[in-house]
Design an enzyme around this catalytic site. Structure first.
Site, PDB file in Angstrom:
ATOM      1  N   ASP A 254      -0.630 -46.778 -35.822  1.00 48.21           N
ATOM      2  CA  ASP A 254      -0.555 -45.320 -35.447  1.00 48.21           C
ATOM      3  C   ASP A 254      -0.413 -44.637 -33.996  1.00 48.21           C
ATOM      4  OD1 ASP A 254      -3.264 -47.049 -34.295  1.00 48.21           O
ATOM      5  OD2 ASP A 254      -2.891 -45.392 -33.181  1.00 48.21           O
TER       6      ASP A 254
ATOM      7  N   PHE B  58      -9.964 -48.557 -25.365  1.00 48.12           N
ATOM      8  CA  PHE B  58      -8.423 -48.616 -24.608  1.00 48.12           C
ATOM      9  C   PHE B  58      -8.486 -46.324 -23.580  1.00 48.12           C
ATOM     10  CE2 PHE B  58      -4.086 -46.366 -24.832  1.00 48.12           C
ATOM     11  CZ  PHE B  58      -3.340 -47.361 -24.361  1.00 48.12           C
TER      12      PHE B  58
ATOM     13  N   ASP C 126     -11.514 -46.174 -33.414  1.00 47.84           N
ATOM     14  CA  ASP C 126     -11.139 -47.205 -32.241  1.00 47.84           C
ATOM     15  C   ASP C 126     -11.761 -47.309 -31.420  1.00 47.84           C
ATOM     16  OD1 ASP C 126     -11.563 -45.285 -30.692  1.00 47.84           O
ATOM     17  OD2 ASP C 126      -9.062 -45.003 -29.963  1.00 47.84           O
ATOM     18  N   SER C 127     -11.982 -47.909 -31.281  1.00 48.31           N
ATOM     19  CA  SER C 127     -13.132 -48.748 -30.361  1.00 48.31           C
ATOM     20  C   SER C 127     -14.337 -47.782 -28.715  1.00 48.31           C
ATOM     21  CB  SER C 127     -13.402 -49.750 -29.701  1.00 48.31           C
ATOM     22  OG  SER C 127     -12.839 -49.725 -28.879  1.00 48.31           O
ATOM     23  N   GLY C 128     -13.235 -46.770 -28.499  1.00 49.59           N
ATOM     24  CA  GLY C 128     -13.518 -46.697 -27.280  1.00 49.59           C
ATOM     25  C   GLY C 128     -12.870 -47.176 -26.156  1.00 49.59           C
TER      26      GLY C 128
ATOM     27  N   CYS D 204      15.484 -33.369 -44.997  1.00 50.23           N
ATOM     28  CA  CYS D 204      13.711 -33.448 -44.828  1.00 50.23           C
ATOM     29  C   CYS D 204      13.418 -33.006 -45.885  1.00 50.23           C
ATOM     30  CB  CYS D 204      13.487 -33.545 -43.993  1.00 50.23           C
ATOM     31  SG  CYS D 204      11.709 -33.837 -43.353  1.00 50.23           S
TER      32      CYS D 204
ATOM     33  N   CYS E 276      10.293 -31.485 -46.340  1.00 50.72           N
ATOM     34  CA  CYS E 276       8.955 -30.934 -45.719  1.00 50.72           C
ATOM     35  C   CYS E 276       9.069 -29.831 -45.795  1.00 50.72           C
ATOM     36  CB  CYS E 276       8.785 -31.635 -44.356  1.00 50.72           C
ATOM     37  SG  CYS E 276      10.002 -30.637 -42.977  1.00 50.72           S
TER      38      CYS E 276
ATOM     39  N   ASP F  78     -13.322 -54.006 -27.140  1.00 46.97           N
ATOM     40  CA  ASP F  78     -12.202 -55.083 -26.482  1.00 46.97           C
ATOM     41  C   ASP F  78     -11.773 -54.748 -25.190  1.00 46.97           C
ATOM     42  OD1 ASP F  78     -10.964 -52.683 -27.128  1.00 46.97           O
ATOM     43  OD2 ASP F  78      -8.986 -54.147 -27.410  1.00 46.97           O
TER      44      ASP F  78
ATOM     45  N   CYS G 223      11.358 -27.869 -43.253  1.00 43.88           N
ATOM     46  CA  CYS G 223      12.995 -28.420 -43.318  1.00 43.88           C
ATOM     47  C   CYS G 223      12.896 -27.173 -44.207  1.00 43.88           C
ATOM     48  CB  CYS G 223      13.338 -29.832 -43.286  1.00 43.88           C
ATOM     49  SG  CYS G 223      12.908 -30.740 -41.908  1.00 43.88           S
TER      50      CYS G 223
ATOM     51  N   HIS H 121       7.312 -31.919 -38.808  1.00 47.84           N
ATOM     52  CA  HIS H 121       8.857 -32.015 -39.724  1.00 47.84           C
ATOM     53  C   HIS H 121       7.973 -33.577 -38.805  1.00 47.84           C
ATOM     54  CE1 HIS H 121      12.519 -33.937 -39.846  1.00 47.84           C
ATOM     55  NE2 HIS H 121      11.602 -34.140 -38.991  1.00 47.84           N
TER      56      HIS H 121
HETATM   57 ZN   LIG Z   1      11.053 -32.028 -42.119  1.00 44.96          ZN
END
Ligand SMILES: [Zn+2]
Length: 399
Positions: A294, A95, A91-93, A332, A334, A145, A337, A363
């Site tokens: 994001d 925010f 990002d540009s910094g 899930c 993953c 910005d 899980c 997760h």
């Molecule tokens: Zn999971």
């Protein structure tokens, strides 16, 4: 390879595509995990690779303050520094300057601010914010910005939007003059001459360098969102972000502002909605034509024990999980899980163990990335409407 965006399938306003960047391809729509200071808190890079993360976001403000742009440039750029050879976006910094730093003073020239770490004085202008991002060396970087505060009056929002447009032009001018200074820049190489032995003048192949996106502002006023979109597009960026949202406004207003801007962004360029959202929201934004998002939500919520599952949200510290032998999310696949029980995860969280943060974050990221893969597949199959019918309406607030 030079930057390119290719749309492979459409379903209504939604698109499935592919971003080509110097550090590799990214399938879109994409959710970009936030690696604030060049780390996704608690999760090693090899695990991010296993999860199928194709692009990370890093925060310029944080890396500029610590360890510093020159330190990272000297170590070969942020990909090499963090041992992540896939694409990165910074990002540009802007925010963070507006949300974290103390005593900031905004002028036409830029923003003077004090570090939230040690109170030291700094200054970001469009030129220096782009210079910092060239130094860090992400694949995709953002114009500087002003993130307009919320709430803000119409006149204040309009003058802020106008300044962001002037800053966008300055960001682009600086980038165009310095675009070949990124540490991993590769010189143009002549294309192989056609016809074997011919010694004509081969066309140069564009050098491998960074790509600068513009950012639409305009606060909570649809006509300013439209004007900001149209005038940012006139500056001609290879991609456009919608910024200044998720700043405390009600969710239906976020939707209204995204819709007010998105229809004025070019069809053939990537659209990045900054800083949203819940799993339900990201699916609905994809349906509206957003390609990139994001958000700190999956990672930050995980560290607070809030987990997103196919059966809804759950708070792992809840006493009812103390004897629960089942997986966190039975749907899930993953590595959390498939291995650990809710009872064990609850114990780790209650005991304030470091592993709790790591496992919870893995997760939640798996859940977000899987959601994005499924919505991408639905777009490719032309089946988005039925996919959306199985998703909660987006206007739900977090517990
Ligand atoms: Zn999971």
């Amino acid at each position: 390879m030079p930057f390119r965006f290719q749309i492979e399938a459409r379903d209504g306003a939604a698109r499935a595509g592919r971003l080509f960047t110097p550090h590799g391809e990214v399938q879109t729509p994409v959710f970009m995990p936030v690696g604030t200071v060049a780390t996704v808190k608690g999760v090693p890079q090899d695990v991010l690779e296993e999860l199928g993360v194709e692009i990370l976001l890093n925060n310029t403000y944080h890396l500029y303050l610590r360890p510093g742009v020159e330190a990272i440039r000297g170590l070969g750029g942020v990909q090499k520094f963090m041992a992540w050879d896939r694409p990165i976006l910074t990002d540009s910094g802007g925010f963070q300057v507006f949300s974290l730093s103390d005593l900031r003073k905004v002028t036409e020239e830029g923003v003077a601010f004090r570090s939230h770490l040690d109170g030291s004085s700094h200054f970001f202008s469009p030129e220096s914010a782009v210079a910092a991002q060239i130094g860090l060396g992400a694949d995709i970087i953002m114009a500087f910005d002003e993130c307009t505060e919320h709430p803000a009056e119409y006149a204040r929002t309009k003058s802020s939007m106008e300044m962001t447009l002037r800053w966008a032009a300055r960001s682009k001018k600086y980038f165009d003059e310095h675009r070949n200074e990124v540490v991993w820049f590769k010189q143009d190489t002549p294309a192989p001459a056609k016809g074997g032995l011919g010694r004509g003048t081969p066309a140069p192949v564009p050098g491998q360098t960074q790509t600068l996106f513009g950012i639409v502002q305009g606060g909570m006023f649809p006509d300013l969102r439209r004007e900001s979109a149209e005038r940012t597009v006139e500056l001609d960026f290879p991609g456009y972000a919608i910024g200044g949202l998720s700043v405390g406004e009600p969710r239906p207003m976020t939707y209204e502002m995204v819709n007010a801007a998105i229809r004025f962004l070019p069809e053939n360029k990537p659209r990045y909605l900054m800083g949203v959202g819940t799993p339900e929201e990201i699916v609905h934004y994809v349906a509206g034509g957003i390609d990139m998002m994001d958000c700190v939500l999956p990672t930050r919520a995980a560290r607070h024990g809030l987990l997103f599952t196919s059966e809804g949200r759950l708070t792992i510290k809840n006493a009812r999980f103390a004897t629960d032998e089942g997986p966190l999310d039975p749907n899930c696949g993953c590595k959390v899980c498939t291995r650990y029980s809710r009872a064990y995860l609850r114990h780790l969280y209650a005991a304030n163990e470091l592993l709790a943060q790591t496992l919870n974050t893995i997760h939640n990221l798996a859940y977000y990335l899987d959601t994005m893969r499924r919505v991408r597949q639905a777009i490719i199959l032309g089946d988005l409407a039925s996919f959306l019918s199985g998703v909660q309406p987006p206007h739900v607030s977090l517990p």
